[in-house]
Design an enzyme around this catalytic site. Structure first.
Site, PDB file in Angstrom:
ATOM      1  N   MET A  19      -9.326   6.583   0.530  1.00 24.92           N
ATOM      2  CA  MET A  19     -10.010   6.082   1.720  1.00 24.92           C
ATOM      3  C   MET A  19     -11.272   5.288   1.387  1.00 24.92           C
ATOM      4  O   MET A  19     -12.314   5.483   2.011  1.00 24.92           O
ATOM      5  CB  MET A  19     -10.352   7.266   2.653  1.00 24.92           C
ATOM      6  CG  MET A  19      -9.131   8.062   3.087  1.00 24.92           C
ATOM      7  SD  MET A  19      -7.890   7.061   3.910  1.00 24.92           S
ATOM      8  CE  MET A  19      -8.675   6.885   5.512  1.00 24.92           C
TER       9      MET A  19
ATOM     10  N   ASN B  41      -0.427   0.306  -2.091  1.00 25.50           N
ATOM     11  CA  ASN B  41      -1.091   1.209  -1.151  1.00 25.50           C
ATOM     12  C   ASN B  41      -0.119   1.549  -0.038  1.00 25.50           C
ATOM     13  O   ASN B  41       0.697   0.702   0.349  1.00 25.50           O
ATOM     14  CB  ASN B  41      -2.315   0.499  -0.555  1.00 25.50           C
ATOM     15  CG  ASN B  41      -3.044   1.343   0.474  1.00 25.50           C
ATOM     16  OD1 ASN B  41      -3.292   2.531   0.261  1.00 25.50           O
ATOM     17  ND2 ASN B  41      -3.400   0.742   1.602  1.00 25.50           N
TER      18      ASN B  41
ATOM     19  N   HIS C 295      -0.021   2.443   3.903  1.00 22.67           N
ATOM     20  CA  HIS C 295      -0.891   2.326   5.069  1.00 22.67           C
ATOM     21  C   HIS C 295      -0.086   2.694   6.314  1.00 22.67           C
ATOM     22  O   HIS C 295       1.027   2.196   6.503  1.00 22.67           O
ATOM     23  CB  HIS C 295      -1.409   0.882   5.182  1.00 22.67           C
ATOM     24  CG  HIS C 295      -2.327   0.689   6.352  1.00 22.67           C
ATOM     25  ND1 HIS C 295      -3.627   1.143   6.346  1.00 22.67           N
ATOM     26  CD2 HIS C 295      -2.127   0.130   7.568  1.00 22.67           C
ATOM     27  CE1 HIS C 295      -4.189   0.854   7.512  1.00 22.67           C
ATOM     28  NE2 HIS C 295      -3.303   0.235   8.266  1.00 22.67           N
TER      29      HIS C 295
ATOM     30  N   SER D  54       3.568   1.058   6.083  1.00 24.60           N
ATOM     31  CA  SER D  54       3.839  -0.065   5.176  1.00 24.60           C
ATOM     32  C   SER D  54       3.368   0.288   3.773  1.00 24.60           C
ATOM     33  O   SER D  54       2.317   0.913   3.603  1.00 24.60           O
ATOM     34  CB  SER D  54       3.073  -1.315   5.617  1.00 24.60           C
ATOM     35  OG  SER D  54       3.343  -1.638   6.967  1.00 24.60           O
TER      36      SER D  54
ATOM     37  N   ASP E  93      -6.145  -3.927   3.306  1.00 23.41           N
ATOM     38  CA  ASP E  93      -4.819  -3.734   3.926  1.00 23.41           C
ATOM     39  C   ASP E  93      -4.118  -5.072   4.179  1.00 23.41           C
ATOM     40  O   ASP E  93      -3.327  -5.208   5.113  1.00 23.41           O
ATOM     41  CB  ASP E  93      -4.930  -2.958   5.250  1.00 23.41           C
ATOM     42  CG  ASP E  93      -5.509  -1.567   5.049  1.00 23.41           C
ATOM     43  OD1 ASP E  93      -5.258  -0.978   3.995  1.00 23.41           O
ATOM     44  OD2 ASP E  93      -6.213  -1.080   5.946  1.00 23.41           O
TER      45      ASP E  93
HETATM   46  C1  GRF Z   1      -1.306   8.772   4.965  1.00 20.91           C
HETATM   47  O1  GRF Z   1      -1.069   8.685   6.333  1.00 20.91           O
HETATM   48  C2  GRF Z   1      -1.370   7.399   4.354  1.00 20.91           C
HETATM   49  O2  GRF Z   1      -0.523   6.488   4.965  1.00 20.91           O
HETATM   50  C3  GRF Z   1      -2.803   7.013   4.614  1.00 20.91           C
HETATM   51  O3  GRF Z   1      -3.536   8.191   4.445  1.00 20.91           O
HETATM   52  C4  GRF Z   1      -2.709   9.317   4.689  1.00 20.91           C
HETATM   53  C5  GRF Z   1      -2.754  10.156   3.459  1.00 20.91           C
HETATM   54  O4  GRF Z   1      -2.116  11.400   3.642  1.00 20.91           O
HETATM   55  N1  GRF Z   1      -3.193   5.927   3.766  1.00 20.91           N
HETATM   56  P1  GRF Z   1      -1.878  12.350   2.401  1.00 20.91           P
HETATM   57  O5  GRF Z   1      -3.235  12.638   1.776  1.00 20.91           O
HETATM   58  O6  GRF Z   1      -0.953  11.664   1.452  1.00 20.91           O
HETATM   59  O7  GRF Z   1      -1.288  13.601   2.980  1.00 20.91           O
END
Ligand code: GRF
Length: 222
Positions: free
Chosen positions: A94, A111, A113, A140, A149
């Site tokens: 993040m 990545n 997303h 995606s 993104d």
């Molecule tokens: C997922 O929804 C991913 O798409 C987003 O962040 C979330 C991560 O979830 N980028 P996790 O930590 O893999 O459970």
């Protein structure tokens, strides 16, 4: 002689369910890669526990210990380079990454997303899809470039938004599809079938994709 297995590093900030899906796919013999390193910006990230349990080396880098984003990101990539990784997966990492620092990894970093890019870059994607009254939502996997993104989209999973869906329900339902999407894309990378086609395209088996691959019944289709 068979070629060596793809060496994959993963960055994650949270619970790590996408990382878990990758490890499970590998353990099931469906993803011929080696996970060489898992890194996080958060010492308490569940992803780090999952990695340790799977015997994967981990590290944490705290942004507060660095004078700037760029200094942080250069150290991040120094560690990833040192791991010998061929490919980097951002699975719920993040942070915005500095464009200069990530340059050497363009084409080798993907990545996941939770939106049907180019819709809803950034945060709160589930809420935004609901507020817009969209009929469908999705996730995606894209190559990472300096644009947040914004890199070329490789593949997507789509789900219908149902009456009564709230942000949580929608996110949960989508997550199950993310857990198929990410390993499926990495399988193509491991088979050396995918490439970034500069400036903003994706090639599968040497041929430019006209649109992102779609996940159907667990398989990616053109
Ligand atoms: C997922 O929804 C991913 O798409 C987003 O962040 C979330 C991560 O979830 N980028 P996790 O930590 O893999 O459970």
């Amino acid at each position: 002689m068979s070629s060596p297995r793809l060496r994959v590093a993963v960055l994650a900030s949270g619970r790590g369910s996408n990382l878990q899906a990758l490890i499970a796919a590998r353990d099931a013999g469906q993803l011929p890669v080696d996970f060489v390193l898992v890194g996080s910006d958060k010492a308490g990230a569940g992803a780090l526990d999952l990695a340790r349990d799977a015997g994967i080396p981990t590290f944490t880098l705290n942004p507060k210990d660095f004078p700037s984003r760029q200094a942080y990101d250069f150290e991040l990539f120094r560690r990833l380079d040192a791991s010998g990784a061929d490919m980097l997966v951002l699975a719920g990492f993040m942070r915005i990454i500095d464009g200069e620092a990530l340059k050497p990894w363009v084409g080798r970093m993907v990545n996941i997303h939770p939106s049907l890019l180019p819709k809803y870059r950034g945060l709160h994607t589930h809420r935004r899809a609901l507020e817009a009254g969209d009929a469908e939502h999705g996730a995606s996997v894209h190559y990472v470039t300096a644009e947040l993104d914004g890199g070329p989209v490789i593949a997507q999973a789509r789900i219908a938004i149902q009456p009564g869906d709230d942000e949580h329900a929608l996110a949960q339902r989508l997550l199950a599809h993310e857990h198929q999407l990410l390993p499926a894309v990495l399988r193509l990378v491991a088979a050396q079938r995918l490439a970034l086609l500069p400036p903003d395209g994706v090639a599968l088996d040497g041929r430019a994709l006209a649109a992102p691959l779609q996940l159907r019944n667990g398989e990616l289709v053109d």
